[in-house]
Design a protein around this motif. Structure first.
Motif, PDB file in Angstrom:
ATOM      1  N   VAL A 100      20.101  22.518  60.857  1.00 26.59           N
ATOM      2  CA  VAL A 100      21.416  21.914  61.582  1.00 26.59           C
ATOM      3  C   VAL A 100      21.665  22.520  63.054  1.00 26.59           C
ATOM      4  CG1 VAL A 100      22.342  21.015  59.255  1.00 26.59           C
ATOM      5  CG2 VAL A 100      22.792  23.497  60.000  1.00 26.59           C
ATOM      6  N   SER A 101      20.674  23.130  63.447  1.00 24.27           N
ATOM      7  CA  SER A 101      21.135  23.594  64.914  1.00 24.27           C
ATOM      8  C   SER A 101      21.354  22.448  65.853  1.00 24.27           C
ATOM      9  CB  SER A 101      19.752  24.392  65.285  1.00 24.27           C
ATOM     10  OG  SER A 101      18.470  23.511  65.537  1.00 24.27           O
ATOM     11  N   SER A 102      21.857  22.840  66.972  1.00 23.35           N
ATOM     12  CA  SER A 102      22.340  22.141  68.080  1.00 23.35           C
ATOM     13  C   SER A 102      21.263  20.999  68.579  1.00 23.35           C
ATOM     14  CB  SER A 102      22.723  22.601  69.383  1.00 23.35           C
ATOM     15  OG  SER A 102      21.796  23.590  69.930  1.00 23.35           O
ATOM     16  N   SER A 103      20.013  21.411  68.435  1.00 25.70           N
ATOM     17  CA  SER A 103      18.733  20.703  68.883  1.00 25.70           C
ATOM     18  C   SER A 103      18.633  19.349  68.063  1.00 25.70           C
ATOM     19  CB  SER A 103      17.487  21.325  69.081  1.00 25.70           C
ATOM     20  OG  SER A 103      17.393  22.112  67.865  1.00 25.70           O
ATOM     21  N   MET A 104      19.173  19.471  66.899  1.00 26.72           N
ATOM     22  CA  MET A 104      19.373  18.217  65.858  1.00 26.72           C
ATOM     23  C   MET A 104      20.062  17.087  66.374  1.00 26.72           C
ATOM     24  SD  MET A 104      16.965  18.664  63.198  1.00 26.72           S
ATOM     25  CE  MET A 104      17.656  17.571  61.952  1.00 26.72           C
ATOM     26  N   LEU A 105      20.828  17.395  67.396  1.00 28.93           N
ATOM     27  CA  LEU A 105      21.513  16.431  67.971  1.00 28.93           C
ATOM     28  C   LEU A 105      20.715  15.543  68.995  1.00 28.93           C
ATOM     29  CD1 LEU A 105      25.090  18.085  68.238  1.00 28.93           C
ATOM     30  CD2 LEU A 105      24.354  16.620  66.375  1.00 28.93           C
ATOM     31  N   ALA A 106      19.552  16.025  69.271  1.00 31.83           N
ATOM     32  CA  ALA A 106      18.646  15.296  70.093  1.00 31.83           C
ATOM     33  C   ALA A 106      18.671  13.843  70.014  1.00 31.83           C
ATOM     34  CB  ALA A 106      17.381  15.969  70.514  1.00 31.83           C
ATOM     35  N   ALA A 139      20.633  27.472  60.254  1.00 36.00           N
ATOM     36  CA  ALA A 139      20.628  27.256  61.769  1.00 36.00           C
ATOM     37  C   ALA A 139      20.478  28.704  62.356  1.00 36.00           C
ATOM     38  CB  ALA A 139      21.871  26.632  62.511  1.00 36.00           C
ATOM     39  N   GLY A 140      21.254  29.384  62.614  1.00 32.31           N
ATOM     40  CA  GLY A 140      21.044  30.698  62.974  1.00 32.31           C
ATOM     41  C   GLY A 140      21.337  31.660  61.766  1.00 32.31           C
ATOM     42  N   GLU A 141      21.743  31.056  60.648  1.00 31.47           N
ATOM     43  CA  GLU A 141      21.788  31.589  59.390  1.00 31.47           C
ATOM     44  C   GLU A 141      21.551  30.252  58.379  1.00 31.47           C
ATOM     45  OE1 GLU A 141      25.569  33.478  58.871  1.00 31.47           O
ATOM     46  OE2 GLU A 141      26.541  31.862  60.123  1.00 31.47           O
ATOM     47  N   SER A 142      21.673  30.761  56.996  1.00 36.56           N
ATOM     48  CA  SER A 142      21.538  29.638  56.079  1.00 36.56           C
ATOM     49  C   SER A 142      22.499  29.852  54.676  1.00 36.56           C
ATOM     50  CB  SER A 142      20.081  29.621  55.489  1.00 36.56           C
ATOM     51  OG  SER A 142      19.684  30.830  54.679  1.00 36.56           O
ATOM     52  N   TYR A 143      22.714  28.893  54.048  1.00 35.64           N
ATOM     53  CA  TYR A 143      23.221  28.943  52.935  1.00 35.64           C
ATOM     54  C   TYR A 143      22.943  27.620  51.968  1.00 35.64           C
ATOM     55  CZ  TYR A 143      26.736  25.337  54.276  1.00 35.64           C
ATOM     56  OH  TYR A 143      27.278  24.000  54.603  1.00 35.64           O
ATOM     57  N   THR A 144      23.120  27.663  50.627  1.00 41.78           N
ATOM     58  CA  THR A 144      23.249  26.488  49.665  1.00 41.78           C
ATOM     59  C   THR A 144      24.139  25.427  49.974  1.00 41.78           C
ATOM     60  OG1 THR A 144      21.767  28.109  48.297  1.00 41.78           O
ATOM     61  CG2 THR A 144      22.647  25.962  47.483  1.00 41.78           C
ATOM     62  N   LYS A 145      23.923  24.479  50.263  1.00 39.74           N
ATOM     63  CA  LYS A 145      24.922  23.203  50.333  1.00 39.74           C
ATOM     64  C   LYS A 145      25.172  22.836  48.963  1.00 39.74           C
ATOM     65  CE  LYS A 145      27.178  20.306  52.597  1.00 39.74           C
ATOM     66  NZ  LYS A 145      28.659  20.504  53.205  1.00 39.74           N
ATOM     67  N   THR A 146      24.189  22.791  48.288  1.00 35.67           N
ATOM     68  CA  THR A 146      24.310  22.043  46.791  1.00 35.67           C
ATOM     69  C   THR A 146      22.977  22.811  45.718  1.00 35.67           C
ATOM     70  OG1 THR A 146      24.939  20.123  47.529  1.00 35.67           O
ATOM     71  CG2 THR A 146      24.283  20.060  45.336  1.00 35.67           C
ATOM     72  N   PRO A 147      23.302  23.262  44.897  1.00 30.64           N
ATOM     73  CA  PRO A 147      22.306  23.861  43.916  1.00 30.64           C
ATOM     74  C   PRO A 147      21.462  22.710  43.391  1.00 30.64           C
ATOM     75  CG  PRO A 147      24.473  24.998  43.369  1.00 30.64           C
ATOM     76  CD  PRO A 147      24.677  23.678  44.455  1.00 30.64           C
ATOM     77  N   ILE A 148      20.481  22.755  42.640  1.00 28.35           N
ATOM     78  CA  ILE A 148      19.540  21.868  42.178  1.00 28.35           C
ATOM     79  C   ILE A 148      20.425  21.238  41.246  1.00 28.35           C
ATOM     80  CG2 ILE A 148      17.400  22.657  42.909  1.00 28.35           C
ATOM     81  CD1 ILE A 148      17.136  23.855  40.329  1.00 28.35           C
ATOM     82  N   GLN A 166      28.794  23.934  61.464  1.00 25.62           N
ATOM     83  CA  GLN A 166      28.870  24.651  60.149  1.00 25.62           C
ATOM     84  C   GLN A 166      28.372  26.088  60.160  1.00 25.62           C
ATOM     85  OE1 GLN A 166      27.422  22.066  57.120  1.00 25.62           O
ATOM     86  NE2 GLN A 166      29.355  20.536  57.243  1.00 25.62           N
ATOM     87  N   LEU A 167      27.543  26.341  61.088  1.00 20.71           N
ATOM     88  CA  LEU A 167      26.739  27.523  61.080  1.00 20.71           C
ATOM     89  C   LEU A 167      26.614  28.166  62.563  1.00 20.71           C
ATOM     90  CD1 LEU A 167      23.904  26.920  58.474  1.00 20.71           C
ATOM     91  CD2 LEU A 167      25.907  28.592  58.164  1.00 20.71           C
ATOM     92  N   ASN A 168      26.185  29.432  62.797  1.00 28.12           N
ATOM     93  CA  ASN A 168      26.223  29.850  63.847  1.00 28.12           C
ATOM     94  C   ASN A 168      24.718  29.386  64.350  1.00 28.12           C
ATOM     95  OD1 ASN A 168      28.337  31.488  64.148  1.00 28.12           O
ATOM     96  ND2 ASN A 168      27.011  32.982  63.113  1.00 28.12           N
ATOM     97  N   ASP A 169      24.693  28.785  65.957  1.00 24.48           N
ATOM     98  CA  ASP A 169      23.504  28.143  66.501  1.00 24.48           C
ATOM     99  C   ASP A 169      22.100  29.079  66.307  1.00 24.48           C
ATOM    100  OD1 ASP A 169      22.065  25.806  67.183  1.00 24.48           O
ATOM    101  OD2 ASP A 169      22.936  25.965  69.190  1.00 24.48           O
ATOM    102  N   GLY A 170      21.129  28.394  66.399  1.00 23.49           N
ATOM    103  CA  GLY A 170      19.963  28.863  66.168  1.00 23.49           C
ATOM    104  C   GLY A 170      18.849  28.504  65.262  1.00 23.49           C
ATOM    105  N   THR A 171      17.577  28.806  64.983  1.00 23.23           N
ATOM    106  CA  THR A 171      16.868  28.219  64.021  1.00 23.23           C
ATOM    107  C   THR A 171      16.043  29.439  63.379  1.00 23.23           C
ATOM    108  OG1 THR A 171      16.330  26.522  65.763  1.00 23.23           O
ATOM    109  CG2 THR A 171      14.903  26.890  63.884  1.00 23.23           C
ATOM    110  N   ALA A 172      16.625  29.722  62.223  1.00 29.41           N
ATOM    111  CA  ALA A 172      16.144  30.898  61.341  1.00 29.41           C
ATOM    112  C   ALA A 172      15.482  30.095  60.311  1.00 29.41           C
ATOM    113  CB  ALA A 172      17.520  31.310  60.733  1.00 29.41           C
ATOM    114  N   ILE A 173      14.206  29.907  60.764  1.00 33.42           N
ATOM    115  CA  ILE A 173      13.365  29.190  59.672  1.00 33.42           C
ATOM    116  C   ILE A 173      13.021  30.152  58.435  1.00 33.42           C
ATOM    117  CG2 ILE A 173      11.004  28.179  59.283  1.00 33.42           C
ATOM    118  CD1 ILE A 173      10.953  27.413  62.233  1.00 33.42           C
ATOM    119  N   GLY A 174      12.800  31.274  58.671  1.00 32.02           N
ATOM    120  CA  GLY A 174      12.778  32.204  57.545  1.00 32.02           C
ATOM    121  C   GLY A 174      13.712  32.408  56.530  1.00 32.02           C
ATOM    122  N   MET A 175      14.936  32.334  56.981  1.00 23.27           N
ATOM    123  CA  MET A 175      16.106  32.250  56.079  1.00 23.27           C
ATOM    124  C   MET A 175      16.350  31.081  55.659  1.00 23.27           C
ATOM    125  SD  MET A 175      17.937  35.261  56.688  1.00 23.27           S
ATOM    126  CE  MET A 175      19.522  34.814  56.421  1.00 23.27           C
TER     127      MET A 175
END
Length: 333
Positions: A100-106, A139-148, A166-175
């Motif tokens: 959900v980084s800013s580039s997803m608005l492209a 994005a710059g960090e990650s969190y669980t929006k909905t558990p399974i 909703q999150l700091n911008d960036g792309t934290a693929i590992g997170m």
């Protein structure tokens, strides 16, 4: 099947109906011998045949109808009630990790990458009625929006609620991948799957993508990775206007395809590249086909026999024939 409701368990008995035309032909040949005859030179002084004598064949018709009813009863008419029960024999737990980084608005996908993804992902979720699905956003960090969960309405509402900011911008693929693994590591499902989508390169977070991929492998979690974005340049956010809205400009699309391919290969998944709306939809359809939930179906048949009314009808016809034979038509038989 007759009329869509009645079927016959023993339809071979209908061959006996061929006896009826034979009986009619026999009756036609023998009808004159069934009544006494008297040769006289003149009918003068005698009354003409009565109505009852002309109706005498009605007795034979009753018998033929009774035989027909018996044959139908022997064919065993019945109705069929089918009830179906399904049992899931192989459940799949799926976590969808969404960038959900800013580039997803492209705007190389219409109306933009994030909106296009949400529409396609919603359709994918609806096609998985027997599986549990969860959502992770990063994005710059990650969190669980909905558990399974197996409640698809919760997942769909949560997906619709995902927006940029909703999150700091960036792309934290590992997170994003590590959070997804954390949601699935305790799962008891036979098959565990992560669908990780990004449109950029890993530039944030404190967990390396390779480390997260090793965790996925350790917990036997298959990962499908999707690189989202056209080839070349795309109309993307490049800054802010004075009112706080994004200013758009052409920007080179950069996706770390090598990394995404490595993650997929390490975990037994596949890497896909979606350059437009149609390819994105085709990718989710392909994943839907690859990850099939095994469902065992049981069908129960309940039959209700309908031959009894035909037996009663045959009995009634034979009784009526017998009564008419010993009463009304007694003098003519």
């Amino acid at each position: 099947m007759i009329g869509g409701d009645i079927q016959f368990a023993n339809p071979e008995f209908f061959w006996l109906l061929l006896v009826l035309p034979v009986a009619l032909f026999w009756y036609y040949l023998k009808r004159k011998k069934q009544s006494p005859t008297l040769r006289i030179s003149s009918l003068k002084g005698f009354t003409t045949a009565s109505v009852l004598s002309k109706l005498r064949p009605f007795i034979f018709v009753l018998r033929l109808l009774a035989i027909t009813a018996v044959i139908v009863a022997m064919a065993r008419p019945q109705t069929e009630d089918i009830s179906t029960r399904t049992k899931t024999t192989k459940g799949i737990d799926i976590v969808m990790a969404i960038d959900v980084s800013s580039s997803m608005l492209a705007r190389d996908l219409k109306p933009n990458r994030l909106s296009a993804l949400k529409e396609v992902a919603s359709d994918f979720i609806r096609k998985r009625p027997s599986d549990r699905i969860g959502l992770v956003v990063y994005a710059g960090e990650s969190y669980t929006k909905t558990p399974i969960t197996s409640d698809k309405s919760i997942v769909l509402n949560a997906l619709e609620d995902i927006t940029y900011g909703q999150l700091n911008d960036g792309t934290a693929i590992g997170m994003g991948l590590a959070t997804s693994v954390n949601r699935l590591k305790e799962s008891k499902a036979i098959s565990k799957v992560i669908i990780l989508l990004t449109d950029g390169v890993n530039n944030a977070g404190f967990i390396e993508p390779q480390t997260a991929a090793d965790l996925a492998l350790e917990y036997n979690i298959k990962t499908y990775t999707i690189g989202l974005g056209t080839n070349g340049n795309a109309l993307s956010p490049v800054g802010y206007n004075a009112d706080g809205s994004f200013r758009y400009g052409m920007r080179q699309v950069e996706i770390d395809e090598v990394l995404l391919q490595e993650i997929a290969d390490a975990t037994g998944g596949q890497y896909f590249r979606a350059t437009d709306n149609e390819k994105l939809e085709a990718i989710y359809d392909e994943i839907n086909k690859l990850e099939k939930t095994e469902i065992e179906e049981f069908k129960y048949y309940r039959y209700e026999e309908k031959f009894r009314p035909w037996v009663l009808l045959a009995g009634a016809l034979l009784l009526l024939e017998w009564i008419l034979r010993i009463t009304v038509f007694r003098s003519f038989i």
